[in-house]
Design an enzyme around this catalytic site. Structure first.
Site, mmCIF file in Angstrom:
data_model
loop_
_atom_site.group_PDB
_atom_site.id
_atom_site.type_symbol
_atom_site.label_atom_id
_atom_site.label_comp_id
_atom_site.label_asym_id
_atom_site.label_seq_id
_atom_site.Cartn_x
_atom_site.Cartn_y
_atom_site.Cartn_z
ATOM 1 C CE1 TYR A 253 1.302 1.212 3.935
ATOM 2 C CE2 TYR A 253 0.907 -1.229 4.730
ATOM 3 C CZ TYR A 253 1.324 0.122 4.676
ATOM 4 O OH TYR A 253 2.543 -0.069 6.133
ATOM 5 N N GLY A 254 2.024 1.275 0.068
ATOM 6 C CA GLY A 254 3.501 2.689 0.177
ATOM 7 C C GLY A 254 4.553 2.973 -0.997
ATOM 8 C CB THR A 255 7.855 3.133 -0.131
ATOM 9 O OG1 THR A 255 7.925 2.152 0.391
ATOM 10 C CG2 THR A 255 7.416 4.614 0.359
ATOM 11 C CG LEU A 256 7.491 -2.380 -1.071
ATOM 12 C CD1 LEU A 256 7.266 -3.242 0.061
ATOM 13 C CD2 LEU A 256 9.133 -2.176 -1.727
ATOM 14 C CD GLU B 30 8.602 -2.336 4.603
ATOM 15 O OE1 GLU B 30 8.609 -1.668 4.112
ATOM 16 O OE2 GLU B 30 8.481 -2.278 2.556
HETATM 17 N N1 PCA Z 1 6.433 -0.432 1.895
HETATM 18 C C1 PCA Z 1 5.041 -1.468 2.044
HETATM 19 C C2 PCA Z 1 4.686 -1.401 3.717
HETATM 20 C C3 PCA Z 1 4.976 0.824 3.841
HETATM 21 C C4 PCA Z 1 6.013 0.896 2.866
HETATM 22 O O1 PCA Z 1 6.238 2.102 2.383
HETATM 23 C C5 PCA Z 1 4.126 -1.300 1.105
HETATM 24 O O2 PCA Z 1 4.517 -0.278 0.347
HETATM 25 O O3 PCA Z 1 2.653 -2.254 1.147
#
Ligand code: PCA
Length: 157
Positions: free
Chosen positions: A7-10, A82
């Site tokens: 949900y984030g930077t990935l 992570e």
């Molecule tokens: N990376 C993981 C968790 C938060 C982040 O930045 C993601 O993208 O789900």
């Protein structure tokens, strides 16, 4: 293969996506887009503007993200990347399918849109209490109008 919801930077187009598609880390297959069944607070916290899904179901918004199938090697890489279990914990959560790609899979194993899958999510219970007071997002974008761009690891001091 395990299922991971990011949900984030990935996510595609976000700062850590290159790590997701680096085949040195193991096998990864994009499967589709999804939405958490429960609401969660998704905040951007700390001096490096890191996104965190706080593991408080029922608070915040349903959060959008991407569903990937990953092998054990990739799962292990993601756990280390992570900082799991210190910063995030890899937690099974219910994810509603919004859109499915999986062209290679036969129709009988292709989940229908709106069906619910269990996926691992890097959420956190080890957050700082004041983060609950930060704004909540439903669709993370490092480059969004919040002006809190993610600070890459290599640029941190
Ligand atoms: N990376 C993981 C968790 C938060 C982040 O930045 C993601 O993208 O789900």
């Amino acid at each position: 293969m395990a299922r991971v919801f990011v949900y984030g930077t990935l996510k595609k187009g976000q700062p850590n996506y290159p790590y997701m598609i680096n085949c040195m880390h193991g096998a990864v297959r994009f499967q589709g887009r999804g939405l958490t069944v429960e609401k969660y607070p998704l905040v951007i916290a700390g001096k490096y503007n890191i996104p965190y899904l706080l593991n408080i179901p029922g608070m915040g918004h349903r959060v959008t993200g991407e569903i990937y199938a990953v092998d054990d090697q990739m799962l292990q890489f993601l756990d280390e990347f992570e900082n799991c279990p210190d910063m995030y914990q890899r937690t099974p959560m219910r994810i509603e399918v919004v859109q499915w790609k999986g062209k290679s899979s036969p129709p009988e194993v292709t989940p229908a849109v709106n069906s619910i899958l269990e996926c691992y999510v890097y959420s956190t219970t080890t957050y700082q209490p004041e983060w609950i007071n930060l704004p909540y997002y439903d669709n993370y974008d490092s480059f969004g109008k919040h002006r809190l761009p993610y600070v890459l690891r290599e640029s941190r001091d």
